[in-house]
Design an enzyme around this catalytic site. Structure first.
Site, PDB file in Angstrom:
ATOM      1  N   GLU A 166      65.690  65.708  24.181  1.00 41.88           N
ATOM      2  CA  GLU A 166      64.941  65.902  25.118  1.00 41.88           C
ATOM      3  C   GLU A 166      63.785  66.855  25.140  1.00 41.88           C
ATOM      4  OE1 GLU A 166      67.124  66.225  28.943  1.00 41.88           O
ATOM      5  OE2 GLU A 166      68.294  64.316  28.674  1.00 41.88           O
ATOM      6  N   GLU A 356      72.466  59.326  26.473  1.00 42.36           N
ATOM      7  CA  GLU A 356      72.952  59.946  27.426  1.00 42.36           C
ATOM      8  C   GLU A 356      72.680  59.070  28.927  1.00 42.36           C
ATOM      9  OE1 GLU A 356      71.617  63.869  28.600  1.00 42.36           O
ATOM     10  OE2 GLU A 356      71.772  64.666  26.887  1.00 42.36           O
TER      11      GLU A 356
HETATM   12  O1  IFM Z   1      73.086  68.274  31.523  1.00 46.01           O
HETATM   13  C1  IFM Z   1      71.972  67.542  31.186  1.00 46.01           C
HETATM   14  C2  IFM Z   1      71.714  67.526  29.615  1.00 46.01           C
HETATM   15  O2  IFM Z   1      71.766  68.852  28.930  1.00 46.01           O
HETATM   16  C3  IFM Z   1      70.571  66.650  29.105  1.00 46.01           C
HETATM   17  N1  IFM Z   1      70.197  65.637  29.712  1.00 46.01           N
HETATM   18  C4  IFM Z   1      70.577  65.560  31.274  1.00 46.01           C
HETATM   19  C5  IFM Z   1      71.776  66.154  31.796  1.00 46.01           C
HETATM   20  C6  IFM Z   1      72.076  66.076  33.303  1.00 46.01           C
HETATM   21  O3  IFM Z   1      71.179  66.677  34.002  1.00 46.01           O
END
Ligand code: IFM
Length: 451
Positions: A166, A356
């Site tokens: 990210e 994710e």
């Molecule tokens: O916890 C975070 C992760 O580190 C990066 N993506 C989003 C998740 C939830 O906010």
């Protein structure tokens, strides 16, 4: 009842990140990271909580792997803490840090689980921040060195890698908004950081492929389909500019060797520190695209926004039509379908891994000890059905990683938001599979589920 099926060989996994789960913040020669410094600064994290201990996974990774086995998972996305490997972000390698990730990786392989590491999930060595951080161009070269060290160190055990997690979140939150480490609030810092990160992505990609040309190398981008708030052409154009800034700012440089046209007044090349030859250096023909997605984004035209895009997201995360998680994010499964289909169309059907996707709900143990987190089961059912539909419609999605294995340190929110398939008792470090974990494990075992 209908059945949702996934292709043979589809990967079922969970994702975590070093600072959010490992703890052991100064053990075995680890250096200080920007998140250690930030969390130890009063007022930065809710309840003054830190990742000093977190889920203690540095010591309990075998328990975590046993839980993954119980859930029949075959992929584990974790991240490597750069300051464990190079405590100051440059120079000599800390053998004990490497050893930890070798032990973890070997244990995963023994359990039949693919190790799927990310090189950078936000814990920059503090010494590099002191030398200028991501806005400083030299950080890209430091990162490429670290990428080479790590791929050499684990290259006999690991085939699939992610470079960044990210980038648009850690640059915007850390350098413009200031609610993540290192807590700066400057558009110029953000602009420069974004270019250094793109350089780092290109240089790391080359360094990794030089170690082993058959590594499969991707990167995990936060993505969210951008929908116009109203029917006007202005809102539609604003949504498209937001898409370019948030979704593909780190993808077009890699795949196309150019920045997308996000800014109304053209690319601020000088403020970003772009030099001759950089558009070649930022190229990284990624072998797959990792998508991290939580909800959709509704965007309207507005002048005077912090980026100079004449575009702003409306309201809290998502739209107003779906239920909300405890973090306030709209549950909108079709967002994942839309995003996968958009990148499939725009980038010539890339290989995709959902790296994710998940939700925060605080449901805890009932009197009988069972954790009935049915909203989380509904969430996963909806989003996985969207992935399956995208595959049926032509997308090449190879795996799905639930965020996250176990409740953990959620950055500036501390431990309040629980995203885990496994409940963490922070007093005892006890781990209990939630009902969602059982459901997910069953879906993984059957490579599908009933709806
Ligand atoms: O916890 C975070 C992760 O580190 C990066 N993506 C989003 C998740 C939830 O906010």
């Amino acid at each position: 009842m209908a059945r949702v099926e996934f292709p043979e060989g589809f990967r079922w996994g969970t994702a975590t990140a070093s600072y959010q789960i490992e703890g052991a913040w100064r053990e075995d020669g680890k250096g200080e990271s920007i998140w250690d410094r930030f969390a130890h600064t009063p007022g930065k994290v809710k309840g003054e909580q830190t990742g000093d201990v977190a889920c203690d996974s540095y010591h309990r990774y075998t328990e975590d792997i046993a839980l993954m086995r119980e859930m029949n998972l075959n992929s584990y996305r974790f991240s490597i803490a750069w300051p464990r490997i190079q405590p100051d972000g440059r120079g000599a390698v800390n053998a004990k840090g490497v050893d930890y990730y070798r032990r973890l990786t070997e244990a995963l392989l023994e359990a039949g689980i693919r190790p799927f590491p990310t090189l950078y999930h936000w814990d920059l060595p503090q010494a590099l921040e002191d030398a200028g951080g991501w806005p400083e161009r030299d950080t890209a070269a430091r990162f490429a060195d670290y990428a080479e060290i790590m791929t050499r160190a684990l290259g006999d055990l690991v085939d699939h890698w992610m470079i960044f997690n990210e980038p648009s979140i850690f640059t915007v939150m850390g350098y413009l908004v200031g609610i993540h480490a290192p807590g700066r609030k400057s558009l110029d810092d953000l602009l420069r950081a974004s270019h250094t990160v793109n350089l780092a992505q290109g240089q790391a990609f080359q360094a990794m492929k030089a170690v082993r040309s058959d590594f499969t190398v991707g990167t995990a981008l936060n993505m969210s389909p951008c929908e116009p708030a109203g029917d006007s052409a202005e809102d539609a154009e604003a949504a498209e500019r937001w898409h370019r800034m948030v979704n593909v700012w780190y993808l077009d440089p890699a795949l196309r060797g150019r920045y997308p046209e996000a800014f109304i007044d053209g690319l601020p090349a000088e403020r970003m520190g772009i030099q001759d030859g950089d558009l070649e250096r930022i190229r990284a023909p990624l072998d797959f695209l990792g998508i991290n997605l939580y909800t959709r984004t509704i965007v309207k035209h507005q002048e005077g926004d912090p980026f100079g895009l004449h575009a702003v997201p409306v309201g809290p995360m998502g739209g107003d039509d779906g239920p909300r998680t405890e973090f306030g994010w709209e549950v909108w499964p079709n967002a994942l379908y839309d995003m996968i289909m958009r990148v499939t169309a725009d980038y010539d059907r890339p290989i995709i891994e959902v790296t994710e996707n998940g939700c925060s709900y605080g449901d805890g143990p009932g009197a009988d000890g069972v954790i009935r987190d049915t909203r989380r089961i509904d969430f996963y059912r909806g989003f996985l059905e969207a992935v399956s539909r995208a595959i049926d419609d032509g997308a090449d999605v190879r795996g799905y990683h639930a965020w996250t294995l176990l409740d953990n340190f959620e950055w500036s929110e501390g431990f309040e938001q629980r995203f885990g398939l496994v409940w963490l008792d922070r007093e005892t470090q006890g781990r209990t599979l939630k009902e969602s974990g059982r459901w997910y494990g069953q879906a993984a075992a059957e490579n599908g589920f009933e709806v």
